[in-house]
Design a protein around this motif. Structure first.
Motif, mmCIF file in Angstrom:
data_model
loop_
_atom_site.group_PDB
_atom_site.id
_atom_site.type_symbol
_atom_site.label_atom_id
_atom_site.label_comp_id
_atom_site.label_asym_id
_atom_site.label_seq_id
_atom_site.Cartn_x
_atom_site.Cartn_y
_atom_site.Cartn_z
ATOM 1 N N ASP A 125 -10.252 -27.764 0.638
ATOM 2 C CA ASP A 125 -10.389 -27.534 -0.808
ATOM 3 C C ASP A 125 -10.689 -26.072 -1.129
ATOM 4 O O ASP A 125 -10.157 -25.518 -2.096
ATOM 5 C CB ASP A 125 -11.485 -28.445 -1.373
ATOM 6 N N LEU A 126 -11.537 -25.448 -0.345
ATOM 7 C CA LEU A 126 -11.822 -24.034 -0.578
ATOM 8 C C LEU A 126 -10.592 -23.179 -0.286
ATOM 9 O O LEU A 126 -10.374 -22.140 -0.919
ATOM 10 C CB LEU A 126 -13.000 -23.581 0.286
ATOM 11 N N ARG A 127 -9.769 -23.626 0.628
ATOM 12 C CA ARG A 127 -8.574 -22.874 1.007
ATOM 13 C C ARG A 127 -7.599 -22.761 -0.158
ATOM 14 O O ARG A 127 -7.088 -21.677 -0.459
ATOM 15 C CB ARG A 127 -7.914 -23.570 2.205
ATOM 16 N N TYR A 128 -7.318 -23.876 -0.844
ATOM 17 C CA TYR A 128 -6.401 -23.781 -1.984
ATOM 18 C C TYR A 128 -7.057 -23.038 -3.146
ATOM 19 O O TYR A 128 -6.379 -22.349 -3.922
ATOM 20 C CB TYR A 128 -5.921 -25.173 -2.420
ATOM 21 N N THR A 129 -8.393 -23.181 -3.277
ATOM 22 C CA THR A 129 -9.094 -22.505 -4.367
ATOM 23 C C THR A 129 -8.975 -20.992 -4.223
ATOM 24 O O THR A 129 -8.726 -20.273 -5.202
ATOM 25 C CB THR A 129 -10.574 -22.914 -4.385
ATOM 26 N N ARG A 130 -9.165 -20.494 -3.005
ATOM 27 C CA ARG A 130 -9.002 -19.058 -2.759
ATOM 28 C C ARG A 130 -7.605 -18.602 -3.174
ATOM 29 O O ARG A 130 -7.434 -17.605 -3.891
ATOM 30 C CB ARG A 130 -9.221 -18.755 -1.280
ATOM 31 N N ALA A 131 -6.592 -19.315 -2.701
ATOM 32 C CA ALA A 131 -5.206 -18.911 -2.976
ATOM 33 C C ALA A 131 -4.916 -18.934 -4.473
ATOM 34 O O ALA A 131 -4.228 -18.041 -4.996
ATOM 35 C CB ALA A 131 -4.238 -19.835 -2.230
ATOM 36 N N MET A 132 -5.435 -19.929 -5.172
ATOM 37 C CA MET A 132 -5.161 -20.067 -6.597
ATOM 38 C C MET A 132 -5.747 -18.912 -7.395
ATOM 39 O O MET A 132 -5.080 -18.321 -8.262
ATOM 40 C CB MET A 132 -5.724 -21.403 -7.100
#
Length: 390
Positions: free
Chosen positions: A305-312
């Motif tokens: 979840d943190l991974r997609y949040t960073r990218a977004m």
């Protein structure tokens, strides 16, 4: 003498070239979709099943939105967040039945450039969650057969029945009322998939804890399976977390909701509780089962979840048109939510002294969380807020 059966009258199939797939187009034999440009050299399966599944009249939906709201707006209004991606201020092409033609060239606006690094869609969600639940069930069943719960000391039984159950309320509330709501408001299917999977992670974690609570109630007479309700409603140590979680579910802006939950709350409250408290204290008190449940939830956040949040949000802070606008707003969000999260974390401090075998010091856990939070916001392209010093 055998009589031959009479020939039956059966309608003969007649092909009119009206059936699906009959008409030949210039690209009928192509093996790739051509209505979008892949992020890398080759199209991925994730992109094929995700990109523009949620249509956008700015690109090709020639008849406009297929549905709308009572105020006349249709589909997915971009003003559901104050953040902007390039092209957001361009007027939507005039659309009406029979207008034909196409809108702006792909990707029409910057929101469509987002790609979930986890490449989440329906298949990956079901496969991943099924594997997690299967493993957790095996762990709990093995512990039941080995009578592992009998090894817990009473202080740890009390800790789990009250505090682990209280965290279940956080997972359920955020999963159902924050992430699921933000998923519906996001403007592309790439955002929808990533956020809805985030929602399912939290709801599954809440379900895991609820079932675990029932199992412990069956296995131990000394375990009070309803204690978490009073803890959540009345325990002073949990009221800061409860207040912050309830405020999070009331956020209307979908970007702010994801930012406040995944960047701020999870880093400064969720990780210290799960990793620095529960996972450290459980083995010291004879509990090797609870860390598997909490560890699965921690992995969901830290590795997915943190991974997609960073990218977004990296895409928005580096936007070619609105980078400064977006950074200013996100810095303000941190000024609003960081003090609340740190205050909520500090109200949890008494929990660190409840187990008989103590985990590492609370202040060390909070300092570690602040350091990790600083790294996250730096990765996104923001400055650590001065409120972090509280």
């Amino acid at each position: 003498m055998t009589t031959a059966p009479a020939e039956r009258s059966v309608p003969k199939p007649v092909f009119t070239d009206a059936e699906a797939g009959a008409k030949e187009f210039p690209d009928s034999n192509e093996r790739r979709f051509n209505y979008y440009t892949p992020a890398k050299r080759k199209q991925t399966h994730y992109e094929d099943v995700t990109v523009e599944v949620q249509p956008d009249p700015r690109h090709y939906l020639s008849q406009g939105w297929l549905y709308g709201f009572s105020d006349g707006r249709g589909g997915y209004p971009l003003d559901w967040t104050v953040l902007k991606a390039w092209g957001s201020d361009r007027p939507e092409p005039e659309r009406y039945p029979g207008s034909g033609g196409k809108g702006y060239d792909w990707p029409a606006l910057g929101w469509h450039e987002f790609r979930d690094p986890n490449e989440e869609w329906e298949l990956t969600l079901y496969r991943y969650n099924a594997n997690v639940v299967r493993q957790l069930n095996q762990n709990v069943d093995a512990a039941r057969q080995a009578k592992a719960f009998d090894q817990w000391n009473q202080s740890w039984v009390t800790f789990v029945e009250r505090n682990l159950g209280a965290w279940m309320h956080v997972d359920h509330g955020l999963g159902l009322y924050l992430y699921a709501n933000a998923n519906r408001r996001a403007p592309t299917n790439m955002h929808n998939n990533a956020i809805s999977v985030n929602s399912m992670h939290r709801i599954r974690a809440a379900q895991d804890l609820a079932l675990y609570n029932l199992t412990l109630s069956e296995e131990m007479e000394r375990f009070d399976g309803s204690a978490h309700i009073d803890t959540w409603n009345n325990d002073p140590a949990w009221q800061g977390v409860r207040d912050t979680a309830e405020r999070l579910t009331a956020i209307d802006d979908w970007c702010e909701a994801i930012f406040a939950a995944n960047v701020v709350f999870e880093a400064l409250v969720g990780e210290p509780f799960r990793s620095s408290l529960v996972q450290h204290a459980a083995p010291r008190n004879g509990d090797y089962v609870t860390p598997t449940l909490i560890g699965a939830e921690e992995y969901d956040y830290a590795e997915r979840d943190l991974r997609y949040t960073r990218a977004m949000f990296q895409l928005l802070t580096a936007d070619r048109e609105f980078a400064g606008h977006n950074k200013q707003i996100m810095q303000q969000w941190m000024s609003d939510w960081v003090p609340r999260a740190i205050s909520a974390a500090r109200t949890l401090q008494p929990l660190w002294s409840q187990p008989e075998a103590k985990p590492p010091r609370f202040e060390d856990a909070l300092d570690q969380a602040k350091s990790r939070f600083s790294g996250i916001v730096t990765d996104i392209g923001l400055d650590a807020p001065k409120e972090l010093a509280q």
